[in-house]
Design an enzyme around this catalytic site. Structure first.
Site, short mmCIF file in Angstrom:
data_model
loop_
_atom_site.label_atom_id
_atom_site.label_comp_id
_atom_site.label_asym_id
_atom_site.label_seq_id
_atom_site.Cartn_x
_atom_site.Cartn_y
_atom_site.Cartn_z
N SER A 23 0.83 -1.20 0.00
CA SER A 23 0.00 0.00 0.00
C SER A 23 0.87 1.25 0.00
O SER A 23 1.58 1.52 -0.95
CB SER A 23 -0.96 -0.03 1.19
OG SER A 23 -1.85 1.06 1.15
N ASP A 163 -0.42 6.83 -3.73
CA ASP A 163 0.40 5.91 -2.94
C ASP A 163 0.81 4.75 -3.83
O ASP A 163 0.46 4.70 -5.02
CB ASP A 163 -0.32 5.44 -1.67
CG ASP A 163 -1.47 4.49 -1.96
OD1 ASP A 163 -2.01 4.51 -3.09
OD2 ASP A 163 -1.85 3.72 -1.05
N ASP A 165 0.09 1.55 -4.33
CA ASP A 165 -0.85 0.71 -5.08
C ASP A 165 -1.99 1.51 -5.68
O ASP A 165 -2.93 0.95 -6.24
CB ASP A 165 -1.39 -0.44 -4.22
CG ASP A 165 -2.29 0.02 -3.10
OD1 ASP A 165 -2.16 1.18 -2.66
OD2 ASP A 165 -3.12 -0.79 -2.63
N ASP A 167 -4.51 3.26 -4.60
CA ASP A 167 -5.89 3.37 -4.12
C ASP A 167 -6.10 4.64 -3.30
O ASP A 167 -7.22 4.93 -2.88
CB ASP A 167 -6.33 2.12 -3.35
CG ASP A 167 -5.52 1.87 -2.08
OD1 ASP A 167 -4.55 2.60 -1.81
OD2 ASP A 167 -5.87 0.90 -1.36
#
Length: 373
Positions: A23, A163, A165, A167
């Site tokens: 993440s 960020d 990833d 999301d």
């Protein structure tokens, strides 16, 4: 991107989706996110059941062997389908808009620039050369300094920091000032309300949202529901009551009209769309909300000690928390929570005096580290 998985399992008819990602954290914290065929993250109960099966052989499930295992097919067209989907969430073109983006050397490196250029924006790109270990390293939504400088150097109208990833997204206005997740939700929700697209005039946020966010809601006729920290709890409340927008101060914003999880690219596109709808500059849009001083200090503790059940066993910690809550009862907030991904207890205090709340947060964090290591 994680949101691409969530979208594609639904649009392409897959049975499940899997994302390997840390993440917003460094690569060494990589974990696994599972998505159902409906595009939602799995519940805590199902995740715990999977872990028990894998780690403890809790259930006797016959695994396939030989040819029955199946095979891997690479399909590079899928990412193009996600880019097309994200682009189509905009109801206006971005011609004349200068956008600076920080891709965190992560997943948005292959999606964000293409989608924004396809909408007509002039795009300035940074940190878009991932090598597997530089993801989130001094860049992206957790390190906004570089984008703040980049925006002013480029003369951009707005900056977007993803960020690893993709999301999450945080924004920067034309002056290099941060537009956090609370402000992003406020800007988009007010635009939705004006267009009659905000059911019950409601936003779902977490207890970590800034006090200024709730003041903004009261001043603008918005209802703001609070949940526990974590996007899954925000999503649960949204689904239960058919709400359309929710999210976290960290920039994890869920727009259920478009996707089933936080989607940094789609959120960024909706934010730029509001710029175009209103003709306002980013700083003017962000001024709808005043941010109250807020300090967050991370206490590094042993993983096995970070839960509330464990740290509340210590009378010194219980007393310190009670004293702080009494001190800030009428002029701020105290919030303590364990990190879901790291060996940390996060101490957050909100109040009018930045120096005081920083002092108190550091004192409490030091007490956590003293007692829990």
């Amino acid at each position: 991107p994680t949101p691409a998985i969530a979208h594609l399992v639904r649009s392409e008819g897959f049975d499940a989706g899997v994302m390997i990602s840390a993440s917003h954290n460094p690569f060494e914290h990589n974990g696994i996110k599972y998505f159902s065929g409906e595009g939602y993250k799995l519940s805590d109960e199902i995740e715990e059941r999977i872990e028990a099966i894998i780690l403890d052989n809790a259930e006797d499930i016959k695994a396939p062997t030989g040819a029955d295992i199946g095979h891997i097919t690479r399909d590079n067209s899928l990412v193009c389908k996600y880019i097309e989907f994200a682009k189509n969430t905009a109801d206006v073109d971005f011609k004349g808009v200068k956008v600076a983006i920080d891709c965190a050397n992560g997943a948005s490196s292959v999606t964000a620039e293409k989608a924004l250029k396809a909408l007509g924006a002039e795009v300035f790109v940074s940190n878009n050369k991932p090598n597997g270990v530089n993801i989130n390293a001094g860049c992206g939504s957790t390190h906004l300094g570089a984008l703040q400088k980049f925006v002013t150097e480029c003369g951009a109208d707005i900056g977007l920091a993803f960020d690893g990833d993709a999301d999450r997204v945080l924004a920067v206005d034309e002056n290099g000032e941060v537009i956090d997740g609370d402000k992003i939700m406020a800007i988009i929700a007010l635009d939705m309300k004006k267009a009659g697209k905000l059911p019950d005039n409601t936003i779902v946020a977490t207890v970590m949202s800034n006090l200024g966010f709730f003041v903004m809601g009261n001043e603008n006729g918005l209802n703001i529901k609070r949940t526990k920290v974590g996007d899954r709890y925000v999503l649960e409340e949204m689904l239960k009551c058919s709400h359309k927008i929710g999210g976290e101060q960290s920039g994890h914003v869920i727009l259920l009209d478009f996707n089933t999880t936080g989607d940094g690219l789609v959120t960024g596109i909706q934010l730029i769309s509001v710029l175009k709808h209103t003709g306002k500059i980013a700083s003017e849009l962000a001024s709808v909300m005043q941010v109250y001083p807020q300090v967050l200090i991370n206490a590094k503790v042993k993983t096995e000690n970070k839960s509330e059940e464990n740290y509340m066993k210590f009378p010194e910690i219980r007393q310190a928390i009670a004293e702080l809550e009494a001190e800030f009862e009428n002029s701020g907030r105290v919030l303590i929570r364990p990190s879901g991904t790291e060996p940390l207890v996060r101490v957050m205090i909100e109040g009018k005096d930045t120096a005081l709340i920083e002092k108190r947060a550091k004192e409490l964090a030091a007490l956590f580290e003293e007692k829990l290591n």
